[in-house]
Design a protein around this motif. Structure first.
Motif, PDB file in Angstrom:
ATOM      1  N   GLY A  38      77.274 -73.401  78.070  1.00 20.62           N
ATOM      2  CA  GLY A  38      76.123 -73.225  78.785  1.00 20.62           C
ATOM      3  C   GLY A  38      75.033 -74.508  78.836  1.00 20.62           C
ATOM      4  N   GLY A  39      73.686 -74.173  78.734  1.00 22.10           N
ATOM      5  CA  GLY A  39      72.836 -74.987  78.986  1.00 22.10           C
ATOM      6  C   GLY A  39      72.501 -76.017  77.877  1.00 22.10           C
ATOM      7  N   TYR A  40      73.339 -75.923  76.648  1.00 27.11           N
ATOM      8  CA  TYR A  40      73.079 -76.820  75.652  1.00 27.11           C
ATOM      9  C   TYR A  40      74.252 -77.852  75.486  1.00 27.11           C
ATOM     10  CZ  TYR A  40      68.827 -74.103  74.873  1.00 27.11           C
ATOM     11  OH  TYR A  40      67.657 -73.413  75.173  1.00 27.11           O
ATOM     12  N   CYS A  41      75.115 -77.794  76.410  1.00 23.74           N
ATOM     13  CA  CYS A  41      76.157 -78.842  76.375  1.00 23.74           C
ATOM     14  C   CYS A  41      76.116 -79.333  77.940  1.00 23.74           C
ATOM     15  CB  CYS A  41      77.235 -78.177  75.952  1.00 23.74           C
ATOM     16  SG  CYS A  41      77.891 -76.878  76.740  1.00 23.74           S
ATOM     17  N   GLN A  42      77.022 -80.474  78.185  1.00 21.78           N
ATOM     18  CA  GLN A  42      77.345 -80.876  79.420  1.00 21.78           C
ATOM     19  C   GLN A  42      78.959 -81.451  79.455  1.00 21.78           C
ATOM     20  OE1 GLN A  42      73.647 -82.436  78.454  1.00 21.78           O
ATOM     21  NE2 GLN A  42      74.919 -82.523  76.722  1.00 21.78           N
ATOM     22  N   VAL A  43      79.221 -81.669  80.717  1.00 20.06           N
ATOM     23  CA  VAL A  43      80.541 -82.410  80.974  1.00 20.06           C
ATOM     24  C   VAL A  43      80.359 -84.032  80.549  1.00 20.06           C
ATOM     25  CG1 VAL A  43      81.830 -83.300  82.732  1.00 20.06           C
ATOM     26  CG2 VAL A  43      81.102 -80.997  82.701  1.00 20.06           C
ATOM     27  N   ASP A  44      81.037 -84.376  79.582  1.00 20.53           N
ATOM     28  CA  ASP A  44      81.105 -85.903  79.497  1.00 20.53           C
ATOM     29  C   ASP A  44      82.275 -86.528  79.670  1.00 20.53           C
ATOM     30  OD1 ASP A  44      82.062 -85.853  75.712  1.00 20.53           O
ATOM     31  OD2 ASP A  44      82.840 -84.655  77.572  1.00 20.53           O
ATOM     32  N   SER A  45      83.320 -85.904  79.806  1.00 19.38           N
ATOM     33  CA  SER A  45      84.737 -86.616  80.242  1.00 19.38           C
ATOM     34  C   SER A  45      85.339 -86.078  81.469  1.00 19.38           C
ATOM     35  CB  SER A  45      85.741 -86.443  79.043  1.00 19.38           C
ATOM     36  OG  SER A  45      84.967 -87.094  77.748  1.00 19.38           O
ATOM     37  N   TRP A  46      85.584 -86.760  82.410  1.00 25.39           N
ATOM     38  CA  TRP A  46      86.245 -86.271  83.706  1.00 25.39           C
ATOM     39  C   TRP A  46      87.775 -86.721  83.921  1.00 25.39           C
ATOM     40  CZ3 TRP A  46      83.049 -83.996  87.805  1.00 25.39           C
ATOM     41  CH2 TRP A  46      81.679 -83.839  87.268  1.00 25.39           C
ATOM     42  N   GLY A  47      88.414 -85.998  84.377  1.00 25.15           N
ATOM     43  CA  GLY A  47      89.677 -86.490  84.870  1.00 25.15           C
ATOM     44  C   GLY A  47      89.574 -87.582  86.179  1.00 25.15           C
ATOM     45  N   GLN A  48      90.727 -87.671  86.551  1.00 28.50           N
ATOM     46  CA  GLN A  48      90.397 -89.071  87.799  1.00 28.50           C
ATOM     47  C   GLN A  48      90.506 -88.379  89.085  1.00 28.50           C
ATOM     48  OE1 GLN A  48      93.372 -88.006  86.438  1.00 28.50           O
ATOM     49  NE2 GLN A  48      95.035 -88.504  87.767  1.00 28.50           N
ATOM     50  N   GLY A  49      90.539 -86.831  89.184  1.00 25.49           N
ATOM     51  CA  GLY A  49      90.724 -86.290  90.450  1.00 25.49           C
ATOM     52  C   GLY A  49      92.094 -86.132  91.058  1.00 25.49           C
ATOM     53  N   THR A  50      92.106 -85.053  91.839  1.00 24.15           N
ATOM     54  CA  THR A  50      93.494 -84.737  92.450  1.00 24.15           C
ATOM     55  C   THR A  50      92.875 -84.430  93.868  1.00 24.15           C
ATOM     56  OG1 THR A  50      94.770 -83.691  90.335  1.00 24.15           O
ATOM     57  CG2 THR A  50      95.399 -83.083  92.793  1.00 24.15           C
ATOM     58  N   LEU A  51      93.572 -85.407  94.869  1.00 23.76           N
ATOM     59  CA  LEU A  51      93.023 -85.174  96.134  1.00 23.76           C
ATOM     60  C   LEU A  51      94.092 -84.032  96.951  1.00 23.76           C
ATOM     61  CD1 LEU A  51      91.515 -85.944  98.824  1.00 23.76           C
ATOM     62  CD2 LEU A  51      93.214 -87.655  99.120  1.00 23.76           C
ATOM     63  N   VAL A  52      93.589 -82.867  97.413  1.00 27.04           N
ATOM     64  CA  VAL A  52      94.236 -81.651  97.999  1.00 27.04           C
ATOM     65  C   VAL A  52      93.981 -81.954  99.591  1.00 27.04           C
ATOM     66  CG1 VAL A  52      94.800 -79.309  98.162  1.00 27.04           C
ATOM     67  CG2 VAL A  52      94.432 -80.512  95.933  1.00 27.04           C
ATOM     68  N   THR A  53      95.006 -82.146 100.361  1.00 27.76           N
ATOM     69  CA  THR A  53      94.691 -82.239 101.693  1.00 27.76           C
ATOM     70  C   THR A  53      95.582 -80.967 102.646  1.00 27.76           C
ATOM     71  OG1 THR A  53      94.547 -84.495 101.793  1.00 27.76           O
ATOM     72  CG2 THR A  53      95.155 -83.494 104.043  1.00 27.76           C
ATOM     73  N   VAL A  54      94.722 -80.068 102.937  1.00 27.49           N
ATOM     74  CA  VAL A  54      95.530 -79.172 103.720  1.00 27.49           C
ATOM     75  C   VAL A  54      95.441 -78.861 105.346  1.00 27.49           C
ATOM     76  CG1 VAL A  54      95.792 -76.567 103.893  1.00 27.49           C
ATOM     77  CG2 VAL A  54      94.634 -77.570 101.837  1.00 27.49           C
ATOM     78  N   SER A  55      96.380 -79.323 105.820  1.00 31.12           N
ATOM     79  CA  SER A  55      96.461 -79.482 107.426  1.00 31.12           C
ATOM     80  C   SER A  55      97.857 -79.170 108.005  1.00 31.12           C
ATOM     81  CB  SER A  55      96.273 -80.927 107.795  1.00 31.12           C
ATOM     82  OG  SER A  55      96.430 -81.333 109.109  1.00 31.12           O
ATOM     83  N   SER A  56      97.644 -78.312 109.030  1.00 32.52           N
ATOM     84  CA  SER A  56      99.033 -78.027 109.776  1.00 32.52           C
ATOM     85  C   SER A  56      99.595 -79.114 110.496  1.00 32.52           C
ATOM     86  CB  SER A  56      98.750 -76.913 111.012  1.00 32.52           C
ATOM     87  OG  SER A  56      97.594 -77.143 111.732  1.00 32.52           O
TER      88      SER A  56
END
Lengths: 110, 124
Positions: free
Chosen positions: B106-124
């Protein structure tokens, strides 16, 4: 429409100072910690400020944070071209029971 | 060192299913809440939800409730984000991130470490 309101963009010359505001309400900023994230082009966000005004190890003291009531502010002094990117405030919203971010502010170092 | 390593980019067609992963190391996976965050092309960060791997307790943003499913595998310290039927509007970068204190979401903590991300592309 983001729960937290940030200016879309700010700019300043190298070496100068800039501030970025983040406005919320009593259910989010007013009663919870605020954090700030830096996202440089093509990279993942990175924690800059936590618990309103604390810097993680490795973050230079050019970056500072403050909070008053339902608003928070990120300050950056001694601007460098490498500071160009997007900056986001974040917190928890106790009414929504959800994390919330500001819309982001694009920093340009002229 | 705390690490969150996400699976690689995906290109999918509308209606297809997808599971992306976030493999963690360097901390006790079962005691830290993990957030998921979306970033659509050229847009800001959107909080999707949070999961506690210890008991798979989850909280979804109303915007994403029913659209995605978060899960966690304690045996491999890996969090997952799943779609059963992708839409073109699901195109974006997806990040997993760890809260900075055990047991806290909740409000007494926060995100400190992130992944590098995954790019998702949805297209026909």
């Amino acid at each position: 429409q983001s729960v937290l309101t940030q200016p879309p963009s700010v700019s300043a010359a190298p070496g100068q100072k800039v501030t970025i505001s983040c406005s919320g309400s009593s259910s989010n900023i007013g009663n919870n910690y605020v954090s700030w994230y830096q996202q440089l082009p093509g990279t993942a966000p990175k924690l800059l400020i936590y618990e309103n005004n604390k810097r993680p190890s490795g973050i230079p003291d050019r970056f500072s944070g403050s909070k008053s009531g339902t608003s928070a502010t990120l300050g950056i002094t001694g601007l460098q071209t490498g500071d160009e990117g997007d900056y986001y405030c974040g917190t928890w919203d106790s009414s929504l029971n959800a994390g919330v971010f500001g819309g982001g502010t694009k920093l340009t170092v002229l | 060192d705390v690490q969150l390593v996400q699976s690689g980019a995906e290109v999918k067609k509308p209606g297809e299913s997808l599971n992306i992963s976030c493999k963690t190391s360097g901390f006790r996976f079962t005691t830290y809440w993990i957030d998921w965050v979306r970033q659509m092309p050229g847009k800001g960060l959107e909080w999707m939800g949070i999961i506690y791997p210890g008991d798979s307790d989850t909280i979804y943003s109303p915007s994403f409730q029913g659209q995605v499913t978060m899960s966690a595998d304690k045996s491999t310290s890996t969090a997952y984000l799943q779609w059963s039927s992708l839409k073109p509007s699901d195109t974006g970068m997806y990040y997993c991130a760890r809260r900075d204190r055990p047991y806290c979401r909740g409000g007494y903590c926060q995100v400190d470490s992130w992944g590098q991300g995954t790019l998702v592309t949805v297209s026909s």
